[in-house]
Design an enzyme around this catalytic site. Structure first.
Site, short mmCIF file in Angstrom:
data_model
loop_
_atom_site.label_atom_id
_atom_site.label_comp_id
_atom_site.label_asym_id
_atom_site.label_seq_id
_atom_site.Cartn_x
_atom_site.Cartn_y
_atom_site.Cartn_z
N ASP A 35 0.82 -1.21 0.00
CA ASP A 35 0.00 0.00 0.00
C ASP A 35 0.86 1.27 0.00
O ASP A 35 2.06 1.23 0.32
CB ASP A 35 -0.89 0.03 1.24
CG ASP A 35 -2.12 -0.85 1.09
OD1 ASP A 35 -2.37 -1.32 -0.03
OD2 ASP A 35 -2.82 -1.06 2.09
N LYS A 57 -3.52 3.25 -2.09
CA LYS A 57 -4.73 4.05 -2.03
C LYS A 57 -4.42 5.32 -1.25
O LYS A 57 -3.72 5.29 -0.26
CB LYS A 57 -5.86 3.30 -1.31
CG LYS A 57 -6.26 1.98 -1.95
CD LYS A 57 -7.36 1.32 -1.14
CE LYS A 57 -7.74 -0.04 -1.73
NZ LYS A 57 -6.67 -1.03 -1.52
N MET A 171 -7.90 8.42 9.16
CA MET A 171 -8.30 8.77 7.79
C MET A 171 -9.38 9.86 7.79
O MET A 171 -10.28 9.85 6.97
CB MET A 171 -8.80 7.54 7.02
CG MET A 171 -7.80 6.41 6.96
SD MET A 171 -8.49 4.91 6.19
CE MET A 171 -9.66 4.39 7.45
#
Length: 498
Positions: A35, A57, A171
């Site tokens: 990632d 991502k 996030m």
């Protein structure tokens, strides 16, 4: 035959926060799917022979869709590979790890989960914030701050406020305003301490500490990845801060030593607070059919001195020696070492050098050794094929001396494209590159390719290394002596502005 998949948590960023099992599994991988949040220091641990697939991502941007990532894991495992799915933090904490296992389970592909250290706990710790403290709270709650586009938050803000625990939002930076609004409307005191913690556990770590009512404005310039902490424990950030007090905190360094030598130096830098990228720019390749070395070892008792000019030279020599003999064959031979590094390597074989020069370079070694060796001495120098000639020239000043300067290994330049070093150097994200020989400079330049090397701040172990770095226009700084300790001190002095 089916392979196997490991979901491995890479931790929050600091390369030393990956678990022992995670590092072992990664070292055995045939395929690594990683990632965007996996740090450079972890990427440098990926084996050179592993197939590497980026499935990163970022908020609003996906390199691979989730179902594509799931399919890749299945396909690579069905080929019989050991597949590591490397994920930032912990794979089961908002990491969609469960989704990635579903397809594997449906196809009877074996898998394991290697938990990772989550940013929810480690990043506050690196910023001096204990997520629980008996004088402040009795619970901690981890909430995803991410929400689907154009969707309302599925968060019971009122329940969070009533629990009176520490709240950690992952996030959620893009929705910081909405999170603050939700908590305020649910009755939380606007003076409740709050913090935004950016790029925690890395050299770029930064914290914004304010109150719930002011944190949005205070952290307006914060960048992802970042976490949000809300709770009275945020008041302890100043009292318990420790990360930034280390001498190399906030410094990101690329180390170019050969792979078998890099770990000791990386450990020294990390213990001082630096973020380290291990990017070996050269490799040591022992010369396999080396008749000259074999003859020298067979007649080793004919030599008066064996002179070692590098730790690699020591290692390669003894590996060859032990194929037919052992250290007893060196009983009547005196040993010279160019410096502490070679001396430490000799100690691994139970040998202390008889002579070490006052300055750790080939010219000084030759000049000072020539003053103590006897006329007619026979000297063996097992070293790199590109060894400096000044050593031999100085030793030849002794009358009737016989010198067998034997190449025992080649220096091979390496390239690693897992990390975009050039862009990080240009942007200033990497602060320094450390070079321990002229060949590491050449390998570094060859590996990076076309870029403006005047952007590189080079910490060099000696004048020869500095000279090579200057050929490429690098900004150079030279350690006072040719030791790893002195290199660290040189870097610390530059950071302090001395």
């Amino acid at each position: 035959m089916k392979g196997k998949v490991w979901l491995v948590g890479a931790g929050p960023g600091d390369a030393e926060l990956i678990t022992l099992k995670g590092r072992r599994v990664l070292s055995e991988a045939d395929v690594v799917v990683y990632d965007a949040l996996v740090a450079d220091g972890i990427l440098s641990m990926i084996p050179d022979n592993a197939k590497v697939i980026f499935a990163g991502k970022r908020s609003g941007h996906h390199f691979l869709k989730q179902d594509e990532t799931n399919r890749i894991l299945l396909e690579e495992a069905l080929k019989g590979n050991n597949v590591v799915r490397l994920k930032g933090g912990d794979p089961f904490l908002f990491g969609r790890g469960g989704e990635e296992l579903e397809l594997l389970r449906e196809n009877d592909v074996p898998f394991e989960v290697v938990p990772g250290i989550t940013s929810a706990l480690s990043v506050p710790a690196y910023n001096g914030i204990p997520v629980t403290h008996r004088d402040y709270c009795s619970s901690v709650h981890i909430i995803t701050g991410h929400r689907r586009q154009n969707a309302e938050y599925d968060i019971n803000f009122k329940a969070l406020v009533e629990h009176k625990g520490t709240l950690i939002f992952l996030m959620g930076l893009a929705a910081l305003g909405d999170i603050c609004k939700g908590l305020l409307e649910a009755g939380m005191d606007p003076d409740m301490p709050a913090a935004v913690l950016e790029k925690g556990t890395t050299a770029a770590q930064k914290k914004y500490v304010a109150t719930l009512g002011t944190i949005e404005a205070e952290a307006a310039n914060a960048n992802t990845p970042a976490i949000i902490v809300v709770g009275k424990v945020c008041d302890l950030a100043g009292e318990f801060s420790w990360y930034e007090k280390r001498p190399l905190a906030g410094v990101k360094v690329v180390v170019t030593r050969p792979k078998e030598l890099v770990s000791e130096f990386s450990k020294m830098l990390r213990s001082r607070g630096a973020e380290v990228i291990e990017m070996p720019s050269i490799a040591i390749s022992p010369i396999s059919d080396n008749e000259k070395l074999d003859r020298a070892i067979k007649g080793i008792d004919e030599y008066d001195w064996v002179v070692f000019t590098s730790p690699s030279g020591v290692r390669v020599f003894f590996e060859r020696l032990f194929e037919t003999s052992d250290v007893r064959s060196l009983g009547n031979v005196r040993i010279a070492s160019i410096g502490k590094g070679s001396g430490k390597e000799l100690l691994k074989y139970g040998i202390r050098p008889d002579f070490v020069p006052s300055v750790y370079d080939g010219a000084t070694l030759g000049k000072e050794l020539s003053k103590i060796i006897d006329e007619g001495s026979k000297i063996l120098i097992p070293r790199a094929a590109i060894g400096n000639k000044e050593l031999v020239l100085e030793l030849q000043n002794t009358p009737n001396v016989t010198i067998d300067d034997i190449a025992t290994y080649d220096t091979v330049y390496e390239t690693d494209d897992k990390i975009d070093i050039s862009s990080e150097l240009i942007s200033g994200e990497i602060d320094y590159a450390v070079f321990t020989s002229a060949s590491t400079v050449v390998g570094f330049v060859n590996g990076i390719g076309d870029m403006d090397f005047t952007k590189v701040k080079a910490i060099c172990i000696g004048k020869q290394t500095q000279s090579k770095a200057l050929e490429y226009g690098m900004q150079t700084f030279v350690s006072k002596s040719a030791t790893l300790e002195s290199l660290c001190e040189c870097l610390e002095e530059k950071v302090k502005g001395c």
